[in-house]
Scaffold this motif. Structure first.
Motif, PDB file in Angstrom:
ATOM      1  N   ALA A  32       0.854  -1.189   0.000  1.00 12.73           N
ATOM      2  CA  ALA A  32       0.000   0.000   0.000  1.00 12.73           C
ATOM      3  C   ALA A  32       0.887   1.236   0.000  1.00 12.73           C
ATOM      4  O   ALA A  32       1.938   1.245   0.640  1.00 12.73           O
ATOM      5  CB  ALA A  32      -0.907   0.006   1.221  1.00 12.73           C
ATOM      6  N   GLU A  33       0.444   2.279  -0.715  1.00 14.55           N
ATOM      7  CA  GLU A  33       1.243   3.485  -0.845  1.00 14.55           C
ATOM      8  C   GLU A  33       0.840   4.598   0.123  1.00 14.55           C
ATOM      9  O   GLU A  33       1.460   5.642   0.167  1.00 14.55           O
ATOM     10  CB  GLU A  33       1.199   4.003  -2.284  1.00 14.55           C
ATOM     11  N   ASN A  34      -0.217   4.371   0.906  1.00 16.99           N
ATOM     12  CA  ASN A  34      -0.595   5.337   1.945  1.00 16.99           C
ATOM     13  C   ASN A  34      -1.492   4.638   2.961  1.00 16.99           C
ATOM     14  O   ASN A  34      -1.889   3.483   2.766  1.00 16.99           O
ATOM     15  CB  ASN A  34      -1.273   6.573   1.332  1.00 16.99           C
ATOM     16  N   GLY A  35      -1.803   5.351   4.022  1.00 21.47           N
ATOM     17  CA  GLY A  35      -2.578   4.762   5.101  1.00 21.47           C
ATOM     18  C   GLY A  35      -3.984   4.344   4.715  1.00 21.47           C
ATOM     19  O   GLY A  35      -4.487   3.326   5.189  1.00 21.47           O
ATOM     20  N   SER A  36      -4.635   5.106   3.850  1.00 17.28           N
ATOM     21  CA  SER A  36      -5.994   4.755   3.425  1.00 17.28           C
ATOM     22  C   SER A  36      -6.016   3.421   2.697  1.00 17.28           C
ATOM     23  O   SER A  36      -6.858   2.558   2.967  1.00 17.28           O
ATOM     24  CB  SER A  36      -6.562   5.833   2.502  1.00 17.28           C
ATOM     25  N   VAL A  37      -5.079   3.262   1.768  1.00 13.03           N
ATOM     26  CA  VAL A  37      -4.990   2.006   1.032  1.00 13.03           C
ATOM     27  C   VAL A  37      -4.602   0.872   1.998  1.00 13.03           C
ATOM     28  O   VAL A  37      -5.109  -0.244   1.887  1.00 13.03           O
ATOM     29  CB  VAL A  37      -3.980   2.123  -0.134  1.00 13.03           C
ATOM     30  N   ALA A  38      -3.745   1.179   2.953  1.00 19.79           N
ATOM     31  CA  ALA A  38      -3.315   0.166   3.930  1.00 19.79           C
ATOM     32  C   ALA A  38      -4.499  -0.405   4.702  1.00 19.79           C
ATOM     33  O   ALA A  38      -4.586  -1.617   4.906  1.00 19.79           O
ATOM     34  CB  ALA A  38      -2.302   0.763   4.902  1.00 19.79           C
ATOM     35  N   ILE A  39      -5.415   0.447   5.109  1.00 16.77           N
ATOM     36  CA  ILE A  39      -6.585  -0.015   5.869  1.00 16.77           C
ATOM     37  C   ILE A  39      -7.441  -0.937   5.006  1.00 16.77           C
ATOM     38  O   ILE A  39      -7.858  -2.009   5.455  1.00 16.77           O
ATOM     39  CB  ILE A  39      -7.392   1.192   6.396  1.00 16.77           C
ATOM     40  N   SER A  40      -7.689  -0.534   3.771  1.00 11.20           N
ATOM     41  CA  SER A  40      -8.470  -1.383   2.857  1.00 11.20           C
ATOM     42  C   SER A  40      -7.793  -2.730   2.634  1.00 11.20           C
ATOM     43  O   SER A  40      -8.433  -3.783   2.682  1.00 11.20           O
ATOM     44  CB  SER A  40      -8.648  -0.690   1.507  1.00 11.20           C
ATOM     45  N   LYS A  41      -6.478  -2.697   2.386  1.00 12.27           N
ATOM     46  CA  LYS A  41      -5.742  -3.937   2.140  1.00 12.27           C
ATOM     47  C   LYS A  41      -5.696  -4.802   3.398  1.00 12.27           C
ATOM     48  O   LYS A  41      -5.748  -6.026   3.309  1.00 12.27           O
ATOM     49  CB  LYS A  41      -4.322  -3.633   1.662  1.00 12.27           C
ATOM     50  N   TYR A  42      -5.608  -4.169   4.561  1.00 12.38           N
ATOM     51  CA  TYR A  42      -5.598  -4.932   5.810  1.00 12.38           C
ATOM     52  C   TYR A  42      -6.907  -5.713   5.957  1.00 12.38           C
ATOM     53  O   TYR A  42      -6.898  -6.902   6.267  1.00 12.38           O
ATOM     54  CB  TYR A  42      -5.378  -4.027   7.023  1.00 12.38           C
ATOM     55  N   LYS A  43      -8.020  -5.042   5.709  1.00 13.41           N
ATOM     56  CA  LYS A  43      -9.327  -5.702   5.801  1.00 13.41           C
ATOM     57  C   LYS A  43      -9.427  -6.856   4.808  1.00 13.41           C
ATOM     58  O   LYS A  43      -9.927  -7.929   5.133  1.00 13.41           O
ATOM     59  CB  LYS A  43     -10.449  -4.701   5.503  1.00 13.41           C
ATOM     60  N   GLU A  44      -8.945  -6.629   3.591  1.00 16.37           N
ATOM     61  CA  GLU A  44      -9.049  -7.609   2.525  1.00 16.37           C
ATOM     62  C   GLU A  44      -8.106  -8.800   2.727  1.00 16.37           C
ATOM     63  O   GLU A  44      -8.506  -9.952   2.568  1.00 16.37           O
ATOM     64  CB  GLU A  44      -8.710  -6.922   1.190  1.00 16.37           C
ATOM     65  N   LEU A  45      -6.862  -8.527   3.096  1.00 18.17           N
ATOM     66  CA  LEU A  45      -5.824  -9.553   3.093  1.00 18.17           C
ATOM     67  C   LEU A  45      -5.566 -10.221   4.441  1.00 18.17           C
ATOM     68  O   LEU A  45      -4.989 -11.304   4.487  1.00 18.17           O
ATOM     69  CB  LEU A  45      -4.510  -8.947   2.576  1.00 18.17           C
ATOM     70  N   GLN A  46      -5.956  -9.563   5.536  1.00 20.36           N
ATOM     71  CA  GLN A  46      -5.750 -10.103   6.888  1.00 20.36           C
ATOM     72  C   GLN A  46      -4.309 -10.600   7.090  1.00 20.36           C
ATOM     73  O   GLN A  46      -4.089 -11.763   7.441  1.00 20.36           O
ATOM     74  CB  GLN A  46      -6.752 -11.232   7.153  1.00 20.36           C
ATOM     75  N   PRO A  47      -3.321  -9.715   6.905  1.00 18.84           N
ATOM     76  CA  PRO A  47      -1.925 -10.133   7.070  1.00 18.84           C
ATOM     77  C   PRO A  47      -1.594 -10.410   8.529  1.00 18.84           C
ATOM     78  O   PRO A  47      -2.268  -9.927   9.437  1.00 18.84           O
ATOM     79  CB  PRO A  47      -1.141  -8.925   6.555  1.00 18.84           C
TER      80      PRO A  47
END
Length: 117
Positions: A32-47
């Motif tokens: 992710a290139e910023n915090g907003s994208v990070a939150i979306s990716k976190y929800k989607e990918l569950q790292p």
């Protein structure tokens, strides 16, 4: 194998971190290139682990850390940030970051830090 989400606004830094992690047996599931994208990716990918830069456009790493910790209080987030941002790093640790790595980082220190989680 631990799944990692890399968050940094610099594409070259995401590539460098990905290269080091994959070479050492980690699975990078997203970037992710910023915090907003990070939150979306976190929800989607569950790292299992998130590496988080602090200074980024749109939403910085501190705000993203807060939001991810709301989603999952047990999230494991490591700050990877440049020298001179010690006050932000202290705030991040207070908010639940599991540690920090200073850029430029040494590969063995980054791997040891992530392996402890």
């Amino acid at each position: 194998m631990k799944k990692i989400l890399i968050v940094d606004d610099a594409a070259f830094m995401r590539f460098a971190i990905r290269t080091v992690l994959e070479r050492n047996g980690f699975q990078v599931v997203g970037e992710a290139e910023n915090g907003s994208v990070a939150i979306s990716k976190y929800k989607e990918l569950q790292p299992d682990i998130v590496t988080m830069d602090i200074t980024m456009p749109e939403m910085d790493g501190i705000q993203a850390l807060r939001e991810i910790r709301k989603l999952n209080p047990n999230s494991k987030i490591i700050i990877i940030s440049a020298l001179g941002q010690e006050s932000y790093v202290r705030e991040a640790v207070k908010l639940g970051a599991k540690g920090f790595v200073v850029k430029p980082y040494k590969e063995d220190y980054l791997i040891r830090t992530l392996s402890k989680l």
